[in-house]
Scaffold this motif. Structure first.
Motif, short mmCIF file in Angstrom:
data_model
loop_
_atom_site.label_atom_id
_atom_site.label_comp_id
_atom_site.label_asym_id
_atom_site.label_seq_id
_atom_site.Cartn_x
_atom_site.Cartn_y
_atom_site.Cartn_z
N ARG A 211 29.57 22.73 -1.32
CA ARG A 211 28.65 21.66 -1.73
C ARG A 211 29.08 21.15 -3.10
NH1 ARG A 211 23.88 19.46 -0.65
NH2 ARG A 211 23.67 20.74 1.22
N GLU A 218 23.21 10.43 -7.26
CA GLU A 218 21.86 10.42 -6.71
C GLU A 218 20.85 10.90 -7.76
OE1 GLU A 218 21.99 12.96 -3.37
OE2 GLU A 218 22.65 11.40 -1.98
N GLU A 222 15.97 13.00 -5.20
CA GLU A 222 16.59 12.73 -3.91
C GLU A 222 17.56 13.83 -3.52
OE1 GLU A 222 17.01 10.57 -0.45
OE2 GLU A 222 15.62 10.23 -2.12
N GLY A 223 18.36 14.31 -4.48
CA GLY A 223 19.32 15.36 -4.17
C GLY A 223 18.67 16.66 -3.74
N LYS A 225 15.63 16.97 -2.44
CA LYS A 225 14.99 16.76 -1.13
C LYS A 225 16.02 16.90 0.00
CE LYS A 225 11.15 13.80 -2.59
NZ LYS A 225 10.58 12.44 -2.54
N LYS A 226 17.21 16.34 -0.18
CA LYS A 226 18.24 16.47 0.84
C LYS A 226 18.65 17.92 1.02
CE LYS A 226 20.32 11.87 0.55
NZ LYS A 226 21.57 11.11 0.27
N LEU A 227 18.78 18.65 -0.09
CA LEU A 227 19.15 20.06 -0.01
C LEU A 227 18.11 20.85 0.77
CD1 LEU A 227 20.87 22.53 -0.91
CD2 LEU A 227 19.51 22.58 -3.00
N ASN A 229 15.83 19.70 2.91
CA ASN A 229 15.79 19.27 4.32
C ASN A 229 16.92 19.88 5.13
OD1 ASN A 229 13.52 17.68 3.92
ND2 ASN A 229 14.70 15.84 3.43
N GLU A 230 18.09 19.97 4.52
CA GLU A 230 19.23 20.59 5.21
C GLU A 230 18.97 22.06 5.49
OE1 GLU A 230 23.93 21.56 4.27
OE2 GLU A 230 22.89 19.97 3.17
N GLN A 233 16.44 22.64 8.34
CA GLN A 233 16.97 22.48 9.68
C GLN A 233 17.79 23.68 10.14
OE1 GLN A 233 19.18 18.82 9.56
NE2 GLN A 233 17.38 17.54 9.17
#
Length: 343
Positions: A211, A218, A222-223, A225-227, A229-230, A233
């Protein structure tokens, strides 16, 4: 109750009562001496003891009141000093004291104000050094990319490549033994399954370390939140994230905070066996507050554990920004991390 009567306020009351008692003894001695030596007609034993008794009663009340008031004022000023020291210990270096009495305590308050200003300047210097360090890191990024590619190639060759070769050999052997020796073929297929799981774990660990070390332009919110969310999942963990949108941070602080959160998540995935992770990131006034907790197995923070290196890295990144890092954890009680960074 005993500790209460040794406080500053009651020390003042005792000193006033002591002075009253000394004065009482002197007055009694003087009046009795006059009565014995001069024997004035206007001075009688009854008047002596009556006046002394009246003095004692009035002086006792006045001494208690004066000691209470004087001690209370001094106690208030000492509490003010104690609160200021607590503010400095919590990283709030902008707090100031204001005394107008002009005595020694006012001088101490002025020295504390100078200390707070010096600490605030040191925080600014640390953040400036962090900015310079970030610029140097960007300048050496191209060289680091080449070295990283070489390291990845070695990791792929040493771990995943060899495991894939073993998978190929075992699967071919299982196919050949399938008709003649089904039991042996079944055993070999089970070995294939184990090696495949190991390869998958190696690849996930490798991808985790691949990573980017920065946010690539970003915003921090935002960064992160993406981390999250990943991770949501890929993992059976309930991630609860609360982060302010407009944090208004410098690029250096954002990158350090992102790496701190990433390291915390990595430690949780590797070591905690948690099912729930809570993350709060918000800014109040001139401070950034970060709280990360999990309900995992926890550990003894006073002993070296596998996660100690990651925690050390998080603490060093926090201190580079002039912040404070605190961690609480116990066996089977989860882990709680609280970070405060001046902005």
């Amino acid at each position: 109750m005993n500790r209460r009567f040794v406080s500053l306020r009651y020390s003042y009351i005792r000193s006033h009562l002591y002075g009253m008692f000394i004065t009482f003894i002197l007055l009694l001695s003087i009046t009795l001496s006059i009565y014995v030596l001069l024997k004035p007609t206007w001075l009688t034993v009854e008047s002596i003891f009556l006046s002394i008794a009246l003095y004692f009663g009035i002086a006792f009340i006045v001494s208690v009141y004066a000691g209470f008031k004087a001690g209370g004022n001094l106690k208030y000023r000492f509490d003010y000093l104690s609160t200021q020291i607590t503010q400095f210990a919590n990283g709030n270096y902008q707090s100031r004291l204001f005394f107008n009495e002009g005595d020694e305590m006012t001088r101490v308050a002025g020295e504390l104000n100078e200390l707070g200003e010096n600490l605030q300047n040191q925080v600014k210097s640390l953040q400036r050094m962090a900015d310079e360090k970030a610029d140097m890191a960007k300048a050496s990024y191209k060289t680091a990319v080449i070295e990283e590619r070489q390291r990845i190639a070695r990791d792929l060759h040493d771990a995943v490549s060899q495991q894939l070769f073993a998978l190929s050999m075992l699967s071919e052997a299982a196919v050949k033994q399938f008709d003649h020796s089904p039991e042996l073929a079944k055993s070999q297929i089970l070995d294939v399954s184990k090696i495949a799981l190991q390869s998958q774990a190696e690849m996930r660990a490798l991808l985790l370390h691949l990573r980017p070390v920065h946010l690539s332009g970003e915003p921090l919110a935002e960064g992160i939140k993406k981390l999250v969310n990943e991770l949501q999942q890929k993992c059976r963990i309930d991630f609860q994230l609360s982060i302010s949108e407009n944090l208004d941070l410098t690029e250096t602080i954002e990158e350090h905070v992102f790496r701190i959160v990433q390291e915390a998540m990595s430690n949780i995935l590797r070591h905690s066996n948690a099912t729930k992770v809570i993350t709060h990131i918000l800014r109040k006034s001139n401070e950034l507050f970060i709280h990360i907790s999990d309900n995992g197995s926890g550990f003894d923070v006073h002993q070296e554990r596998k996660a100690s290196y990651g925690l050390k890295t998080m603490k060093e990144r926090t201190e580079e920004l002039g912040g404070t890092f605190a961690i609480r954890s116990n066996d089977a009680a989860g882990t709680y991390i609280d970070i405060r960074i001046p902005c």
